[in-house]
Design an enzyme around this catalytic site. Structure first.
Site, PDB file in Angstrom:
ATOM      1  N   ASN A 119       1.534   6.530   1.464  1.00 41.32           N
ATOM      2  CA  ASN A 119       1.497   5.111   1.130  1.00 41.32           C
ATOM      3  C   ASN A 119       0.496   4.412   2.049  1.00 41.32           C
ATOM      4  O   ASN A 119       0.393   4.748   3.226  1.00 41.32           O
ATOM      5  CB  ASN A 119       2.905   4.516   1.306  1.00 41.32           C
ATOM      6  CG  ASN A 119       2.988   3.025   1.022  1.00 41.32           C
ATOM      7  OD1 ASN A 119       3.647   2.298   1.749  1.00 41.32           O
ATOM      8  ND2 ASN A 119       2.338   2.559  -0.014  1.00 41.32           N
ATOM      9  N   ASP A 167      -3.094   1.550   1.348  1.00 36.56           N
ATOM     10  CA  ASP A 167      -4.491   1.402   0.918  1.00 36.56           C
ATOM     11  C   ASP A 167      -4.834   2.164  -0.362  1.00 36.56           C
ATOM     12  O   ASP A 167      -5.955   2.656  -0.513  1.00 36.56           O
ATOM     13  CB  ASP A 167      -5.450   1.830   2.038  1.00 36.56           C
ATOM     14  CG  ASP A 167      -5.346   0.939   3.268  1.00 36.56           C
ATOM     15  OD1 ASP A 167      -4.657  -0.097   3.201  1.00 36.56           O
ATOM     16  OD2 ASP A 167      -5.953   1.272   4.304  1.00 36.56           O
ATOM     17  N   GLY A 169       1.948  -0.005  -3.532  1.00 36.36           N
ATOM     18  CA  GLY A 169       2.548  -1.316  -3.327  1.00 36.36           C
ATOM     19  C   GLY A 169       1.602  -2.428  -3.696  1.00 36.36           C
ATOM     20  O   GLY A 169       1.415  -2.746  -4.865  1.00 36.36           O
ATOM     21  N   ARG A 170       0.929  -3.005  -2.696  1.00 32.80           N
ATOM     22  CA  ARG A 170       0.113  -4.199  -2.921  1.00 32.80           C
ATOM     23  C   ARG A 170      -0.996  -4.003  -3.938  1.00 32.80           C
ATOM     24  O   ARG A 170      -1.434  -4.965  -4.569  1.00 32.80           O
ATOM     25  CB  ARG A 170      -0.485  -4.653  -1.581  1.00 32.80           C
ATOM     26  CG  ARG A 170       0.543  -5.171  -0.577  1.00 32.80           C
ATOM     27  CD  ARG A 170      -0.116  -5.453   0.777  1.00 32.80           C
ATOM     28  NE  ARG A 170      -0.644  -4.243   1.374  1.00 32.80           N
ATOM     29  CZ  ARG A 170      -1.672  -4.213   2.227  1.00 32.80           C
ATOM     30  NH1 ARG A 170      -2.287  -5.339   2.562  1.00 32.80           N
ATOM     31  NH2 ARG A 170      -2.089  -3.064   2.744  1.00 32.80           N
ATOM     32  N   CYS A 172      10.131  -1.379   6.924  1.00 25.98           N
ATOM     33  CA  CYS A 172       9.826  -2.804   6.850  1.00 25.98           C
ATOM     34  C   CYS A 172       9.407  -3.332   8.222  1.00 25.98           C
ATOM     35  O   CYS A 172      10.127  -3.143   9.210  1.00 25.98           O
ATOM     36  CB  CYS A 172      11.040  -3.569   6.344  1.00 25.98           C
ATOM     37  SG  CYS A 172      10.736  -5.351   6.192  1.00 25.98           S
TER      38      CYS A 172
END
Length: 390
Positions: A211, A213, A235-236, A108
């Site tokens: 992880n 892009d 993720g995004r 994070c």
């Protein structure tokens, strides 16, 4: 790929834990899409939970530990900076909540986390990282629960930690490691450096997941081909688009070089998106423990997803504003009724970033004198019960 008692055929697809996003409702939507595409080997990780909040029995923390009936593998990401507290939290997760997999957050980049020596800052203190991993793995072992970790390349380009972190993870019994190919200083800006994932894969013998892009299923295939990783963490790229997990399942099962994955890509119309939004609202409402205010809390939680769900669709400003302000099912239904159900998926959005991006930080927030040396086992670090990150 073997993660303790859980075994999956590589490549593995994992939903990254995202604060305020990957609760049981959204995990269910993503998991169902993955299964609809024929996927079976997926990890859908609960949003980050603080070890201190679990040990203290914090109500808000405990409410986050909810799982849908279809989750055969209960996966939770744990955050903390103290080995004993994290070990105690791990035992509670395994014994009381029957969690099957614990992932540790050392990636994070949020200032309120790194400022306390947590998240992506912690691997700089190698002995502290080792002490945490050793304590958590030992606490999980009697329950047969595998422990994994997620990290970043480092604090910044001059203070990279990922290779040492990978070696320590392997030595201390972690089942796998996931690497986001950015530094904490980059946050979510610029581009992920996939070459670091390849270097980590060469450096350790435990499985490595990549992880950063992965906006389309084709990106996942490309990452795997370029890095040799054992799986991808998304993720995004799935914000407002649980259908991405359908595409991932299809593409990663197709023969290498095949166009079958692209041919079966899920491109929902605005009407199909509306149906999913309504179902998302119902699932969120089912998670609420307050019968008097549950509907309002669920719909308030849903608001942040609206821009993601409608990204690129030619939806009028009035409808967007109405959906961003809903606080009841009646208001949601009225707003969705104003949405043209026949709008085609905006293909111009394919391959483009979703969610937060921003600019790199001028400087990563760290405890005073943090970078003076790599020793931190004796430091008196304390994290917040209510901290949340990504």
């Amino acid at each position: 790929m073997r993660t303790g008692p859980w075994t999956a055929a590589a490549p593995v697809v994992e939903l990254a834990p995202m604060a305020g996003v990957t609760n049981a409702a959204y995990r269910q939507l993503c998991r169902e899409q993955h299964e609809a595409g024929g996927g079976t080997d997926g990890l859908f990780v609960c949003e980050m939970i603080t070890s201190r909040g679990i040990v203290a029995g914090d109500r808000k923390t405990m409410e986050m530990l909810q799982f849908d009936p279809g989750e055969t593998t209960r996966s939770v990401q744990l955050y903390g900076v103290d080995p004993a507290t994290m070990a105690d939290a791990t035992a509670i997760l395994a014994e009381r909540f029957r969690v099957d997999h614990v992932d540790l957050n050392f990636g994070c980049p949020v200032p309120k986390v790194t400022r306390k020596g947590g998240g992506a800052a912690l691997p700089w203190k190698r002995d502290r990282l080792r002490a945490i991993l050793r304590a958590v793995v030992a606490a999980a072992r009697p329950y047969g629960v595998p422990v994994t970790m997620k990290t970043r390349v480092g604090i910044d380009d001059a203070h990279q930690t990922y290779l040492d972190a990978g070696a320590i993870a392997e030595e201390e019994g972690c089942a796998s490691i996931a690497l986001h190919g950015r530094t904490a200083q980059q946050s979510y800006s610029g581009h992920a450096d996939w070459s670091t994932i390849a270097k980590l894969k060469e450096h350790v013998s435990i499985p490595v997941l990549g992880n950063g892009d992965v906006w389309e299923a084709e990106d996942a295939r490309r990452m795997l081909d370029q890095t040799g990783a054992d799986g991808v963490v998304v993720g995004r790229g799935c914000l407002g688009r649980p259908w991405l997990f359908h595409d991932l399942a299809v593409a990663l099962q197709a023969p290498e070089g095949s166009s079958a994955g692209s041919a079966r890509r899920a491109l929902p119309t605005s009407g199909e998106v509306a149906v999913t939004i309504r179902r998302h609202a119902e699932l969120l409402a089912g998670l609420q423990t307050d019968p008097e205010h549950g509907e309002r809390r669920a719909l308030t939680d849903l608001r942040k997803h609206m821009a993601w769900y409608l990204k690129g669709y030619p939806v009028g400003g009035d409808t967007r504003r109405a959906l961003a302000m809903v606080s009841s099912f009646a208001e949601l239904d009225a707003a969705l009724a104003g949405l043209d159900p026949d709008l085609a998926f905006p293909v111009t959005e394919l391959g483009t970033p979703r969610g937060r991006q921003g600019a790199p930080k001028a400087k990563v927030a760290l405890p005073e004198h943090w970078l003076d040396d790599a020793s931190g086992a004796a430091l008196d670090l304390e994290d917040d019960e209510h901290v949340s990150g990504g």
